[in-house]
Scaffold this motif. Structure first.
Motif, PDB file in Angstrom:
ATOM      1  N   PHE A  71       0.826  -1.203   0.000  1.00 41.04           N
ATOM      2  CA  PHE A  71       0.000   0.000   0.000  1.00 41.04           C
ATOM      3  C   PHE A  71       0.865   1.261   0.000  1.00 41.04           C
ATOM      4  O   PHE A  71       0.596   2.213  -0.727  1.00 41.04           O
ATOM      5  CB  PHE A  71      -0.932   0.012   1.223  1.00 41.04           C
ATOM      6  CG  PHE A  71      -1.650   1.312   1.405  1.00 41.04           C
ATOM      7  CD1 PHE A  71      -2.710   1.651   0.583  1.00 41.04           C
ATOM      8  CD2 PHE A  71      -1.249   2.208   2.384  1.00 41.04           C
ATOM      9  CE1 PHE A  71      -3.367   2.867   0.736  1.00 41.04           C
ATOM     10  CE2 PHE A  71      -1.899   3.404   2.546  1.00 41.04           C
ATOM     11  CZ  PHE A  71      -2.960   3.745   1.721  1.00 41.04           C
ATOM     12  N   TYR A  72       1.910   1.276   0.814  1.00 41.21           N
ATOM     13  CA  TYR A  72       2.754   2.462   0.929  1.00 41.21           C
ATOM     14  C   TYR A  72       3.596   2.683  -0.321  1.00 41.21           C
ATOM     15  O   TYR A  72       3.843   3.822  -0.710  1.00 41.21           O
ATOM     16  CB  TYR A  72       3.631   2.365   2.171  1.00 41.21           C
ATOM     17  CG  TYR A  72       2.804   2.251   3.429  1.00 41.21           C
ATOM     18  CD1 TYR A  72       2.023   3.312   3.863  1.00 41.21           C
ATOM     19  CD2 TYR A  72       2.765   1.068   4.149  1.00 41.21           C
ATOM     20  CE1 TYR A  72       1.243   3.207   4.993  1.00 41.21           C
ATOM     21  CE2 TYR A  72       1.989   0.954   5.285  1.00 41.21           C
ATOM     22  CZ  TYR A  72       1.233   2.037   5.696  1.00 41.21           C
ATOM     23  OH  TYR A  72       0.451   1.922   6.813  1.00 41.21           O
ATOM     24  N   ILE A  73       4.007   1.609  -0.954  1.00 46.85           N
ATOM     25  CA  ILE A  73       4.760   1.747  -2.199  1.00 46.85           C
ATOM     26  C   ILE A  73       3.869   2.305  -3.301  1.00 46.85           C
ATOM     27  O   ILE A  73       4.271   3.197  -4.050  1.00 46.85           O
ATOM     28  CB  ILE A  73       5.386   0.392  -2.601  1.00 46.85           C
ATOM     29  CG1 ILE A  73       6.464   0.009  -1.595  1.00 46.85           C
ATOM     30  CG2 ILE A  73       5.952   0.445  -4.010  1.00 46.85           C
ATOM     31  CD1 ILE A  73       7.003  -1.375  -1.750  1.00 46.85           C
ATOM     32  N   VAL A  74       2.641   1.818  -3.385  1.00 46.77           N
ATOM     33  CA  VAL A  74       1.690   2.347  -4.372  1.00 46.77           C
ATOM     34  C   VAL A  74       1.365   3.802  -4.061  1.00 46.77           C
ATOM     35  O   VAL A  74       1.273   4.632  -4.969  1.00 46.77           O
ATOM     36  CB  VAL A  74       0.412   1.476  -4.414  1.00 46.77           C
ATOM     37  CG1 VAL A  74      -0.674   2.122  -5.241  1.00 46.77           C
ATOM     38  CG2 VAL A  74       0.739   0.091  -4.935  1.00 46.77           C
ATOM     39  N   LEU A  75       1.210   4.141  -2.784  1.00 49.18           N
ATOM     40  CA  LEU A  75       0.953   5.522  -2.386  1.00 49.18           C
ATOM     41  C   LEU A  75       2.082   6.443  -2.820  1.00 49.18           C
ATOM     42  O   LEU A  75       1.848   7.515  -3.379  1.00 49.18           O
ATOM     43  CB  LEU A  75       0.755   5.610  -0.869  1.00 49.18           C
ATOM     44  CG  LEU A  75       0.588   7.010  -0.292  1.00 49.18           C
ATOM     45  CD1 LEU A  75      -0.800   7.532  -0.592  1.00 49.18           C
ATOM     46  CD2 LEU A  75       0.854   7.005   1.191  1.00 49.18           C
ATOM     47  N   LEU A  76       3.313   6.029  -2.586  1.00 51.11           N
ATOM     48  CA  LEU A  76       4.464   6.848  -2.965  1.00 51.11           C
ATOM     49  C   LEU A  76       4.619   6.953  -4.485  1.00 51.11           C
ATOM     50  O   LEU A  76       4.979   8.013  -5.003  1.00 51.11           O
ATOM     51  CB  LEU A  76       5.738   6.296  -2.330  1.00 51.11           C
ATOM     52  CG  LEU A  76       5.831   6.484  -0.820  1.00 51.11           C
ATOM     53  CD1 LEU A  76       7.019   5.711  -0.263  1.00 51.11           C
ATOM     54  CD2 LEU A  76       5.922   7.937  -0.465  1.00 51.11           C
ATOM     55  N   VAL A  85       4.059  10.274  -9.336  1.00 50.05           N
ATOM     56  CA  VAL A  85       3.520  10.479 -10.686  1.00 50.05           C
ATOM     57  C   VAL A  85       2.672  11.745 -10.751  1.00 50.05           C
ATOM     58  O   VAL A  85       2.804  12.548 -11.681  1.00 50.05           O
ATOM     59  CB  VAL A  85       2.713   9.238 -11.146  1.00 50.05           C
ATOM     60  CG1 VAL A  85       1.889   9.532 -12.379  1.00 50.05           C
ATOM     61  CG2 VAL A  85       3.642   8.069 -11.382  1.00 50.05           C
ATOM     62  N   VAL A  86       1.825  11.955  -9.755  1.00 53.45           N
ATOM     63  CA  VAL A  86       0.942  13.130  -9.761  1.00 53.45           C
ATOM     64  C   VAL A  86       1.748  14.416  -9.693  1.00 53.45           C
ATOM     65  O   VAL A  86       1.540  15.351 -10.498  1.00 53.45           O
ATOM     66  CB  VAL A  86      -0.069  13.051  -8.593  1.00 53.45           C
ATOM     67  CG1 VAL A  86      -0.758  14.383  -8.372  1.00 53.45           C
ATOM     68  CG2 VAL A  86      -1.080  11.961  -8.833  1.00 53.45           C
ATOM     69  N   PHE A  87       2.668  14.519  -8.765  1.00 54.89           N
ATOM     70  CA  PHE A  87       3.409  15.767  -8.616  1.00 54.89           C
ATOM     71  C   PHE A  87       4.452  15.973  -9.706  1.00 54.89           C
ATOM     72  O   PHE A  87       4.734  17.113 -10.087  1.00 54.89           O
ATOM     73  CB  PHE A  87       4.025  15.865  -7.225  1.00 54.89           C
ATOM     74  CG  PHE A  87       3.019  16.283  -6.206  1.00 54.89           C
ATOM     75  CD1 PHE A  87       2.589  17.596  -6.134  1.00 54.89           C
ATOM     76  CD2 PHE A  87       2.455  15.367  -5.363  1.00 54.89           C
ATOM     77  CE1 PHE A  87       1.639  17.991  -5.223  1.00 54.89           C
ATOM     78  CE2 PHE A  87       1.506  15.745  -4.441  1.00 54.89           C
ATOM     79  CZ  PHE A  87       1.092  17.064  -4.371  1.00 54.89           C
ATOM     80  N   THR A  88       5.037  14.921 -10.235  1.00 53.48           N
ATOM     81  CA  THR A  88       5.967  15.076 -11.351  1.00 53.48           C
ATOM     82  C   THR A  88       5.229  15.539 -12.597  1.00 53.48           C
ATOM     83  O   THR A  88       5.683  16.462 -13.292  1.00 53.48           O
ATOM     84  CB  THR A  88       6.705  13.760 -11.634  1.00 53.48           C
ATOM     85  OG1 THR A  88       7.414  13.374 -10.458  1.00 53.48           O
ATOM     86  CG2 THR A  88       7.669  13.907 -12.793  1.00 53.48           C
TER      87      THR A  88
END
Length: 76
Positions: A49-54, A59-62
């Motif tokens: 879950f945390y890896i997918v969150l990161l 991706v969103v901020f880049t």
């Protein structure tokens, strides 16, 4: 950080604006990294879950930063 620094360059209080913009944006990444590292080192929970969150955060901020950087750089 560079995107938010470029956004705060033209403000009157740029020394105060950069931390005010950057701190709330970086909290989810820090919490995800700490929780993911804890899950990996203890072995109690899955860190998936945390890896997918990161990855989603990255991706969103880049994408947003690359898409808006030119506009922010040439704004008057």
């Amino acid at each position: 950080g560079t995107f938010f620094a470029a956004m705060s360059v033209r403000t009157r209080n740029r020394e105060i604006m950069l931390p005010l913009l950057l701190f709330p944006i970086s909290i989810p990444a820090v919490l995800g990294m700490v929780a993911g590292t804890t899950a990996i080192l203890t072995g109690e929970n899955s860190a998936h879950f945390y890896i997918v969150l990161l990855l989603t955060y990255d991706v969103v901020f880049t994408t947003a930063s690359l898409g808006l950087f030119e506009t922010i750089l040439h704004a008057e």
